[in-house]
Design a protein around this motif. Sequence first.
Motif, short mmCIF file in Angstrom:
data_model
loop_
_atom_site.label_atom_id
_atom_site.label_comp_id
_atom_site.label_asym_id
_atom_site.label_seq_id
_atom_site.Cartn_x
_atom_site.Cartn_y
_atom_site.Cartn_z
N UNK A 148 0.81 -1.21 0.00
CA UNK A 148 0.00 0.00 0.00
C UNK A 148 0.85 1.26 0.00
N UNK A 149 0.16 2.37 -0.30
CA UNK A 149 0.85 3.65 -0.39
C UNK A 149 1.06 4.31 0.97
N UNK A 150 0.51 3.69 2.03
CA UNK A 150 0.70 4.21 3.39
C UNK A 150 0.83 3.05 4.35
N UNK A 151 1.33 3.31 5.54
CA UNK A 151 1.38 2.29 6.57
C UNK A 151 -0.02 1.95 7.04
N UNK A 152 -0.22 0.70 7.45
CA UNK A 152 -1.54 0.20 7.84
C UNK A 152 -1.63 0.01 9.35
N UNK A 164 -7.06 -3.28 12.22
CA UNK A 164 -8.26 -2.95 11.44
C UNK A 164 -8.05 -3.14 9.94
N UNK A 165 -7.15 -4.04 9.59
CA UNK A 165 -6.89 -4.30 8.18
C UNK A 165 -7.03 -5.79 7.93
N UNK A 166 -7.70 -6.14 6.86
CA UNK A 166 -7.94 -7.56 6.61
C UNK A 166 -8.00 -7.85 5.12
N UNK A 223 1.02 -8.05 8.95
CA UNK A 223 1.15 -6.69 8.44
C UNK A 223 2.41 -6.05 8.99
N UNK A 224 3.19 -5.48 8.09
CA UNK A 224 4.40 -4.78 8.48
C UNK A 224 4.45 -3.49 7.69
N UNK A 225 4.32 -2.37 8.39
CA UNK A 225 4.29 -1.05 7.73
C UNK A 225 3.17 -1.01 6.69
N UNK A 226 3.50 -0.85 5.43
CA UNK A 226 2.48 -0.75 4.39
C UNK A 226 2.28 -2.03 3.61
N UNK A 227 2.76 -3.15 4.15
CA UNK A 227 2.67 -4.42 3.43
C UNK A 227 1.85 -5.44 4.22
N UNK A 228 0.88 -6.03 3.57
CA UNK A 228 0.03 -7.06 4.19
C UNK A 228 0.22 -8.37 3.43
N UNK A 272 -10.53 -14.61 -6.13
CA UNK A 272 -10.90 -13.22 -5.88
C UNK A 272 -10.30 -12.76 -4.55
N UNK A 273 -9.72 -11.59 -4.58
CA UNK A 273 -9.11 -10.99 -3.39
C UNK A 273 -9.98 -9.79 -2.99
N UNK A 274 -10.37 -9.77 -1.69
CA UNK A 274 -11.10 -8.60 -1.17
C UNK A 274 -10.33 -8.09 0.03
N UNK A 275 -9.96 -6.82 -0.02
CA UNK A 275 -9.20 -6.26 1.10
C UNK A 275 -9.88 -5.02 1.65
N UNK A 276 -9.62 -4.77 2.91
CA UNK A 276 -10.09 -3.54 3.55
C UNK A 276 -8.99 -3.14 4.54
N UNK A 277 -8.56 -1.91 4.46
CA UNK A 277 -7.47 -1.48 5.35
C UNK A 277 -7.78 -0.13 5.99
N UNK A 278 -7.22 0.03 7.17
CA UNK A 278 -7.24 1.34 7.84
C UNK A 278 -5.81 1.84 7.82
#
Length: 117
Positions: free
Chosen positions: A48-52, A56-58, A76-81, A94-100
């Motif tokens: 991701x473009x930001x840290x997570x 609250x990220x799945x 999860x480590x920084x911006x990588x899940x 199919x991949x479904x993601x949701x991140x904070x």
Amino acid sequence: MRTLTFATLALLTVVANTAAEAHAFLDHAEPRVGSTVSTAPRELVLSYTQNLEPAFSSVEVSDANGARVDLGKPRINAGVMRVGLKQLPPGTYKVRWQVLSVDTHTTEGSFSFHVGK
Ligand SMILES: [Cu+2]
């Protein structure tokens, strides 16, 4: 002329807002979004473009029948899940993601990848 000026202003405002609010967007994925891979991946990696915020990220990966094929809780480590995957037979997944992100904004998305020829 007046209409054109308004339209230009509106466009500039949209661009400015987008630049100011950099949420955690998916930068790239492995397997890549929409790709076909010949070898079944053992892991899905989302960058991701930001840290997570890990709590609250799945992410969920499912097969064509809707059955879960990921191994559960992502790491999860920084911006990588990352999440482990079951042994995947050829097919579409199919991949479904949701991140904070750390800026407290939630983003979500989905994409698929294909295992096989
Ligand atoms: Cu944001």
